[in-house]
Scaffold this motif. Structure first.
Motif, PDB file in Angstrom:
ATOM      1  N   ILE A  35       0.809  -1.222   0.000  1.00 53.14           N
ATOM      2  CA  ILE A  35       0.000   0.000   0.000  1.00 53.14           C
ATOM      3  C   ILE A  35       0.843   1.274   0.000  1.00 53.14           C
ATOM      4  CG2 ILE A  35      -1.978  -1.122   1.086  1.00 53.14           C
ATOM      5  CD1 ILE A  35      -1.094   0.144   3.744  1.00 53.14           C
ATOM      6  N   ARG A  36       2.127   1.123  -0.107  1.00 55.34           N
ATOM      7  CA  ARG A  36       3.055   2.260  -0.006  1.00 55.34           C
ATOM      8  C   ARG A  36       2.672   3.421  -0.924  1.00 55.34           C
ATOM      9  NH1 ARG A  36       9.049   0.588  -0.892  1.00 55.34           N
ATOM     10  NH2 ARG A  36       7.736  -1.230  -0.939  1.00 55.34           N
ATOM     11  N   ASP A  37       2.301   3.126  -2.152  1.00 52.26           N
ATOM     12  CA  ASP A  37       1.982   4.195  -3.112  1.00 52.26           C
ATOM     13  C   ASP A  37       0.719   4.969  -2.750  1.00 52.26           C
ATOM     14  OD1 ASP A  37       4.200   3.386  -4.517  1.00 52.26           O
ATOM     15  OD2 ASP A  37       3.054   2.205  -5.974  1.00 52.26           O
ATOM     16  N   LEU A  38      -0.103   4.421  -1.903  1.00 57.18           N
ATOM     17  CA  LEU A  38      -1.362   5.078  -1.535  1.00 57.18           C
ATOM     18  C   LEU A  38      -1.288   5.833  -0.210  1.00 57.18           C
ATOM     19  CD1 LEU A  38      -3.680   2.078  -2.415  1.00 57.18           C
ATOM     20  CD2 LEU A  38      -3.345   4.150  -3.756  1.00 57.18           C
ATOM     21  N   GLN A  39      -0.195   5.682   0.500  1.00 58.37           N
ATOM     22  CA  GLN A  39      -0.136   6.214   1.859  1.00 58.37           C
ATOM     23  C   GLN A  39      -0.017   7.733   1.942  1.00 58.37           C
ATOM     24  OE1 GLN A  39       2.861   3.520   3.447  1.00 58.37           O
ATOM     25  NE2 GLN A  39       1.277   2.667   4.752  1.00 58.37           N
ATOM     26  N   ASP A  40       0.333   8.378   0.855  1.00 60.95           N
ATOM     27  CA  ASP A  40       0.371   9.845   0.896  1.00 60.95           C
ATOM     28  C   ASP A  40      -1.027  10.447   0.851  1.00 60.95           C
ATOM     29  OD1 ASP A  40       3.115   9.986   1.110  1.00 60.95           O
ATOM     30  OD2 ASP A  40       3.425  10.055  -1.059  1.00 60.95           O
ATOM     31  N   THR A  41      -1.989   9.682   0.363  1.00 67.08           N
ATOM     32  CA  THR A  41      -3.349  10.202   0.223  1.00 67.08           C
ATOM     33  C   THR A  41      -4.383   9.437   1.049  1.00 67.08           C
ATOM     34  OG1 THR A  41      -3.655   8.824  -1.736  1.00 67.08           O
ATOM     35  CG2 THR A  41      -2.931  11.095  -2.100  1.00 67.08           C
ATOM     36  N   HIS A  42      -3.985   8.337   1.671  1.00 65.43           N
ATOM     37  CA  HIS A  42      -4.913   7.508   2.438  1.00 65.43           C
ATOM     38  C   HIS A  42      -4.289   7.114   3.777  1.00 65.43           C
ATOM     39  CE1 HIS A  42      -6.195   6.954  -1.731  1.00 65.43           C
ATOM     40  NE2 HIS A  42      -7.380   6.594  -1.270  1.00 65.43           N
ATOM     41  N   HIS A  43      -5.149   6.865   4.738  1.00 62.88           N
ATOM     42  CA  HIS A  43      -4.730   6.306   6.020  1.00 62.88           C
ATOM     43  C   HIS A  43      -5.275   4.889   6.093  1.00 62.88           C
ATOM     44  CE1 HIS A  43      -3.203  10.015   7.821  1.00 62.88           C
ATOM     45  NE2 HIS A  43      -4.161  10.612   7.118  1.00 62.88           N
ATOM     46  N   PHE A  44      -4.493   3.984   6.645  1.00 61.33           N
ATOM     47  CA  PHE A  44      -4.894   2.589   6.722  1.00 61.33           C
ATOM     48  C   PHE A  44      -4.973   2.146   8.173  1.00 61.33           C
ATOM     49  CE2 PHE A  44      -3.258   3.215   2.545  1.00 61.33           C
ATOM     50  CZ  PHE A  44      -4.119   2.487   1.748  1.00 61.33           C
ATOM     51  N   ILE A  45      -6.067   1.459   8.484  1.00 60.79           N
ATOM     52  CA  ILE A  45      -6.311   0.954   9.830  1.00 60.79           C
ATOM     53  C   ILE A  45      -6.477  -0.551   9.734  1.00 60.79           C
ATOM     54  CG2 ILE A  45      -7.849   0.975  11.817  1.00 60.79           C
ATOM     55  CD1 ILE A  45      -8.739   3.802  10.869  1.00 60.79           C
ATOM     56  N   LEU A  46      -5.736  -1.272  10.549  1.00 60.37           N
ATOM     57  CA  LEU A  46      -5.839  -2.717  10.613  1.00 60.37           C
ATOM     58  C   LEU A  46      -6.460  -3.072  11.952  1.00 60.37           C
ATOM     59  CD1 LEU A  46      -5.172  -5.539   9.469  1.00 60.37           C
ATOM     60  CD2 LEU A  46      -2.922  -5.315  10.567  1.00 60.37           C
ATOM     61  N   SER A  47      -7.582  -3.749  11.934  1.00 57.30           N
ATOM     62  CA  SER A  47      -8.215  -4.147  13.195  1.00 57.30           C
ATOM     63  C   SER A  47      -7.773  -5.560  13.548  1.00 57.30           C
ATOM     64  CB  SER A  47      -9.733  -4.040  13.108  1.00 57.30           C
ATOM     65  OG  SER A  47     -10.241  -4.892  12.115  1.00 57.30           O
ATOM     66  N   LEU A  48      -7.424  -5.712  14.808  1.00 60.00           N
ATOM     67  CA  LEU A  48      -6.939  -6.991  15.328  1.00 60.00           C
ATOM     68  C   LEU A  48      -7.657  -7.300  16.631  1.00 60.00           C
ATOM     69  CD1 LEU A  48      -3.113  -6.244  14.981  1.00 60.00           C
ATOM     70  CD2 LEU A  48      -4.454  -7.728  13.483  1.00 60.00           C
ATOM     71  N   ASP A  49      -7.738  -8.579  16.940  1.00 63.12           N
ATOM     72  CA  ASP A  49      -8.238  -8.921  18.265  1.00 63.12           C
ATOM     73  C   ASP A  49      -7.086  -8.778  19.263  1.00 63.12           C
ATOM     74  OD1 ASP A  49      -6.640 -11.195  17.998  1.00 63.12           O
ATOM     75  OD2 ASP A  49      -8.326 -12.518  17.572  1.00 63.12           O
ATOM     76  N   THR A  50      -7.345  -9.055  20.503  1.00 64.20           N
ATOM     77  CA  THR A  50      -6.344  -8.842  21.542  1.00 64.20           C
ATOM     78  C   THR A  50      -5.548 -10.104  21.861  1.00 64.20           C
ATOM     79  OG1 THR A  50      -8.048  -9.143  23.221  1.00 64.20           O
ATOM     80  CG2 THR A  50      -7.517  -6.877  22.588  1.00 64.20           C
ATOM     81  N   CYS A  51      -5.380 -10.935  20.874  1.00 58.93           N
ATOM     82  CA  CYS A  51      -4.507 -12.104  21.016  1.00 58.93           C
ATOM     83  C   CYS A  51      -3.122 -11.607  21.455  1.00 58.93           C
ATOM     84  CB  CYS A  51      -4.426 -12.816  19.669  1.00 58.93           C
ATOM     85  SG  CYS A  51      -3.100 -13.999  19.513  1.00 58.93           S
ATOM     86  N   PRO A  52      -2.480 -12.276  22.404  1.00 56.89           N
ATOM     87  CA  PRO A  52      -1.168 -11.803  22.875  1.00 56.89           C
ATOM     88  C   PRO A  52      -0.140 -11.583  21.754  1.00 56.89           C
ATOM     89  CG  PRO A  52      -1.994 -13.484  24.355  1.00 56.89           C
ATOM     90  CD  PRO A  52      -2.950 -13.428  23.187  1.00 56.89           C
ATOM     91  N   ALA A  53      -0.183 -12.390  20.704  1.00 60.13           N
ATOM     92  CA  ALA A  53       0.770 -12.217  19.596  1.00 60.13           C
ATOM     93  C   ALA A  53       0.568 -10.879  18.886  1.00 60.13           C
ATOM     94  CB  ALA A  53       0.626 -13.359  18.591  1.00 60.13           C
ATOM     95  N   HIS A  54      -0.639 -10.346  18.912  1.00 62.09           N
ATOM     96  CA  HIS A  54      -0.928  -9.075  18.249  1.00 62.09           C
ATOM     97  C   HIS A  54      -0.468  -7.880  19.068  1.00 62.09           C
ATOM     98  CE1 HIS A  54      -4.520 -11.211  16.126  1.00 62.09           C
ATOM     99  NE2 HIS A  54      -3.354 -11.596  15.642  1.00 62.09           N
ATOM    100  N   LEU A  55      -0.166  -8.103  20.338  1.00 63.01           N
ATOM    101  CA  LEU A  55       0.170  -7.008  21.247  1.00 63.01           C
ATOM    102  C   LEU A  55       1.675  -6.854  21.469  1.00 63.01           C
ATOM    103  CD1 LEU A  55      -2.572  -7.772  23.912  1.00 63.01           C
ATOM    104  CD2 LEU A  55      -2.659  -6.047  22.104  1.00 63.01           C
ATOM    105  N   ARG A  56       2.464  -7.669  20.836  1.00 62.59           N
ATOM    106  CA  ARG A  56       3.914  -7.648  21.031  1.00 62.59           C
ATOM    107  C   ARG A  56       4.549  -6.412  20.392  1.00 62.59           C
ATOM    108  NH1 ARG A  56       3.458 -11.305  24.534  1.00 62.59           N
ATOM    109  NH2 ARG A  56       3.511 -13.498  23.996  1.00 62.59           N
ATOM    110  N   LYS A  57       5.697  -6.019  20.953  1.00 61.20           N
ATOM    111  CA  LYS A  57       6.404  -4.832  20.465  1.00 61.20           C
ATOM    112  C   LYS A  57       6.760  -4.952  18.989  1.00 61.20           C
ATOM    113  CE  LYS A  57       8.373  -3.247  24.790  1.00 61.20           C
ATOM    114  NZ  LYS A  57       9.605  -2.978  25.550  1.00 61.20           N
ATOM    115  N   ARG A  58       7.131  -6.150  18.527  1.00 58.78           N
ATOM    116  CA  ARG A  58       7.530  -6.284  17.118  1.00 58.78           C
ATOM    117  C   ARG A  58       6.355  -6.005  16.183  1.00 58.78           C
ATOM    118  NH1 ARG A  58       8.767 -12.171  17.853  1.00 58.78           N
ATOM    119  NH2 ARG A  58      10.887 -11.469  17.645  1.00 58.78           N
ATOM    120  N   VAL A  59       5.131  -6.337  16.613  1.00 59.88           N
ATOM    121  CA  VAL A  59       3.940  -6.052  15.801  1.00 59.88           C
ATOM    122  C   VAL A  59       3.685  -4.548  15.785  1.00 59.88           C
ATOM    123  CG1 VAL A  59       1.445  -6.392  15.621  1.00 59.88           C
ATOM    124  CG2 VAL A  59       2.938  -8.334  16.165  1.00 59.88           C
ATOM    125  N   LEU A  60       3.775  -3.922  16.930  1.00 63.54           N
ATOM    126  CA  LEU A  60       3.589  -2.466  17.017  1.00 63.54           C
ATOM    127  C   LEU A  60       4.642  -1.738  16.181  1.00 63.54           C
ATOM    128  CD1 LEU A  60       2.898  -2.158  20.849  1.00 63.54           C
ATOM    129  CD2 LEU A  60       1.221  -2.137  18.998  1.00 63.54           C
TER     130      LEU A  60
END
Length: 105
Positions: A35-60
């Motif tokens: 999505i790199r080419d679209l990021q100057d004109t769009h914002h992207f939101i990824l929704s995730l559940d609160t699974c511990p793997a989704h909350l790790r520093k490397r994901v953030l």
């Protein structure tokens, strides 16, 4: 818009429980590149559940580097959001599945 063929990622939900934070971070990195080419004109939101793997520093970190905003959905909301998910995203999922099948077929 369409993702280039080389950038498609298809997740088999039957195996999604085995994805760790490293896998999730890799997926986010690939998504960010797609999505790199679209990021100057769009914002992207990824929704995730609160699974511990989704909350790790490397994901953030991967999301921050990819310029993707993360939105965490608390587990207690699943029953309320499921009908909305089924209604709103059924068509999108169908289109993604059809494109994937065309590309891989």
């Amino acid at each position: 818009w369409r993702l280039p063929r080389s950038r498609w990622y298809w997740s088999d939900r039957r195996n999604s429980a085995s994805l760790g934070s490293r896998d999730i971070a890799g997926i986010i990195k690939a998504l960010g590149q797609a999505i790199r080419d679209l990021q100057d004109t769009h914002h992207f939101i990824l929704s995730l559940d609160t699974c511990p793997a989704h909350l790790r520093k490397r994901v953030l970190h991967a999301a921050s580097t990819a310029r993707i905003h993360l939105m965490y959905i608390p587990a207690s909301l699943t029953a309320y959001l499921q009908p909305c998910d089924a209604l709103l995203f059924a068509g999108l999922r169908r289109n993604i599945r059809q494109e994937y099948e065309k590309l891989s077929g």
